[in-house]
Design a protein around this motif. Sequence first.
Motif, PDB file in Angstrom:
ATOM      1  N   SER A 164       0.863  -1.178   0.000  1.00  0.00           N
ATOM      2  CA  SER A 164       0.000   0.000   0.000  1.00  0.00           C
ATOM      3  C   SER A 164       0.898   1.225   0.000  1.00  0.00           C
ATOM      4  O   SER A 164       2.125   1.108   0.030  1.00  0.00           O
ATOM      5  N   ASP A 165       0.284   2.392   0.017  1.00  0.00           N
ATOM      6  CA  ASP A 165       1.057   3.629   0.084  1.00  0.00           C
ATOM      7  C   ASP A 165       1.694   3.841   1.451  1.00  0.00           C
ATOM      8  O   ASP A 165       2.590   4.673   1.595  1.00  0.00           O
ATOM      9  N   SER A 166       1.252   3.082   2.467  1.00  0.00           N
ATOM     10  CA  SER A 166       1.717   3.339   3.826  1.00  0.00           C
ATOM     11  C   SER A 166       2.584   2.242   4.433  1.00  0.00           C
ATOM     12  O   SER A 166       3.143   2.447   5.499  1.00  0.00           O
ATOM     13  N   ALA A 167       2.723   1.095   3.774  1.00  0.00           N
ATOM     14  CA  ALA A 167       3.474   0.004   4.396  1.00  0.00           C
ATOM     15  C   ALA A 167       4.104  -0.907   3.361  1.00  0.00           C
ATOM     16  O   ALA A 167       3.701  -0.930   2.198  1.00  0.00           O
ATOM     17  N   ARG A 168       5.098  -1.673   3.847  1.00  0.00           N
ATOM     18  CA  ARG A 168       5.752  -2.669   2.997  1.00  0.00           C
ATOM     19  C   ARG A 168       5.794  -3.997   3.737  1.00  0.00           C
ATOM     20  O   ARG A 168       5.701  -4.046   4.963  1.00  0.00           O
ATOM     21  N   ARG A 169       5.915  -5.072   2.949  1.00  0.00           N
ATOM     22  CA  ARG A 169       5.942  -6.421   3.492  1.00  0.00           C
ATOM     23  C   ARG A 169       7.218  -7.099   3.034  1.00  0.00           C
ATOM     24  O   ARG A 169       7.540  -7.069   1.846  1.00  0.00           O
ATOM     25  N   GLY A 170       7.947  -7.694   3.958  1.00  0.00           N
ATOM     26  CA  GLY A 170       9.201  -8.360   3.642  1.00  0.00           C
ATOM     27  C   GLY A 170       9.028  -9.861   3.565  1.00  0.00           C
ATOM     28  O   GLY A 170       8.375 -10.467   4.417  1.00  0.00           O
ATOM     29  N   PHE A 171       9.623 -10.464   2.538  1.00  0.00           N
ATOM     30  CA  PHE A 171       9.510 -11.906   2.349  1.00  0.00           C
ATOM     31  C   PHE A 171      10.787 -12.447   1.721  1.00  0.00           C
ATOM     32  O   PHE A 171      11.602 -11.703   1.170  1.00  0.00           O
ATOM     33  N   CYS A 172      10.964 -13.747   1.800  1.00  0.00           N
ATOM     34  CA  CYS A 172      12.103 -14.403   1.167  1.00  0.00           C
ATOM     35  C   CYS A 172      11.729 -14.734  -0.263  1.00  0.00           C
ATOM     36  O   CYS A 172      10.730 -15.424  -0.505  1.00  0.00           O
ATOM     37  N   ASN A 173      12.527 -14.255  -1.226  1.00  0.00           N
ATOM     38  CA  ASN A 173      12.180 -14.523  -2.623  1.00  0.00           C
ATOM     39  C   ASN A 173      12.626 -15.915  -3.078  1.00  0.00           C
ATOM     40  O   ASN A 173      12.384 -16.297  -4.210  1.00  0.00           O
ATOM     41  N   ALA A 174      13.249 -16.688  -2.192  1.00  0.00           N
ATOM     42  CA  ALA A 174      13.612 -18.071  -2.527  1.00  0.00           C
ATOM     43  C   ALA A 174      12.517 -19.059  -2.103  1.00  0.00           C
ATOM     44  O   ALA A 174      12.089 -19.891  -2.896  1.00  0.00           O
ATOM     45  N   CYS A 175      12.045 -18.945  -0.855  1.00  0.00           N
ATOM     46  CA  CYS A 175      11.036 -19.899  -0.371  1.00  0.00           C
ATOM     47  C   CYS A 175       9.648 -19.286  -0.226  1.00  0.00           C
ATOM     48  O   CYS A 175       8.670 -20.002  -0.027  1.00  0.00           O
ATOM     49  N   GLY A 176       9.541 -17.955  -0.286  1.00  0.00           N
ATOM     50  CA  GLY A 176       8.250 -17.287  -0.222  1.00  0.00           C
ATOM     51  C   GLY A 176       7.747 -16.950   1.163  1.00  0.00           C
ATOM     52  O   GLY A 176       6.640 -16.416   1.303  1.00  0.00           O
ATOM     53  N   SER A 177       8.517 -17.239   2.207  1.00  0.00           N
ATOM     54  CA  SER A 177       8.051 -16.956   3.573  1.00  0.00           C
ATOM     55  C   SER A 177       7.787 -15.467   3.767  1.00  0.00           C
ATOM     56  O   SER A 177       8.620 -14.629   3.465  1.00  0.00           O
ATOM     57  N   PHE A 178       6.599 -15.153   4.286  1.00  0.00           N
ATOM     58  CA  PHE A 178       6.189 -13.787   4.630  1.00  0.00           C
ATOM     59  C   PHE A 178       6.701 -13.514   6.040  1.00  0.00           C
ATOM     60  O   PHE A 178       6.273 -14.144   6.999  1.00  0.00           O
ATOM     61  N   LEU A 179       7.660 -12.590   6.174  1.00  0.00           N
ATOM     62  CA  LEU A 179       8.399 -12.417   7.417  1.00  0.00           C
ATOM     63  C   LEU A 179       8.129 -11.122   8.166  1.00  0.00           C
ATOM     64  O   LEU A 179       8.121 -11.111   9.399  1.00  0.00           O
ATOM     65  N   PHE A 180       7.961 -10.008   7.448  1.00  0.00           N
ATOM     66  CA  PHE A 180       7.921  -8.693   8.090  1.00  0.00           C
ATOM     67  C   PHE A 180       6.817  -7.813   7.507  1.00  0.00           C
ATOM     68  O   PHE A 180       6.430  -7.960   6.350  1.00  0.00           O
TER      69      PHE A 180
END
Length: 126
Positions: free
Chosen positions: A62-78
């Motif tokens: 969104s315009d207000s937040a970001r989501r961190g993930f591993c681009n190798a296994c796809g785990s949604f982390l942050f």
Amino acid sequence: MHNGSCLCGAVAFTIDGNLSPPSVCHCGQCRKQSGHVWASTWTDQNNLNFTANDTLQWFCASDSARRGFCNACGSFLFWQHNDEDTISISMGALSAPTGLMLSKHIFVADKGDYYDITDDLPQRAH
């Protein structure tokens, strides 16, 4: 001190500081990205240190937040709000024992129609 990682271990981190009581988010974005609900804790971003992060990728959800993930296994982390100095961390990424217990449900107004919330934890509409 807490340790955590993605499923494949390509993103690994330590947290040297306090963690908030975890919450369960039922918003549509968390459900889509995680596959169901997302349980997370948060800490000051300065408490988070990476021991491996070559595959860490950020998605501006969104315009207000970001989501961190591993681009190798796809785990949604942050999850991180653009205007805050805190960062949310997936409870599933933390190594046990965490010593934490769920404290509340958030964004329950957006929860999926395929499940019920059956515990006695507080519920916030947003």
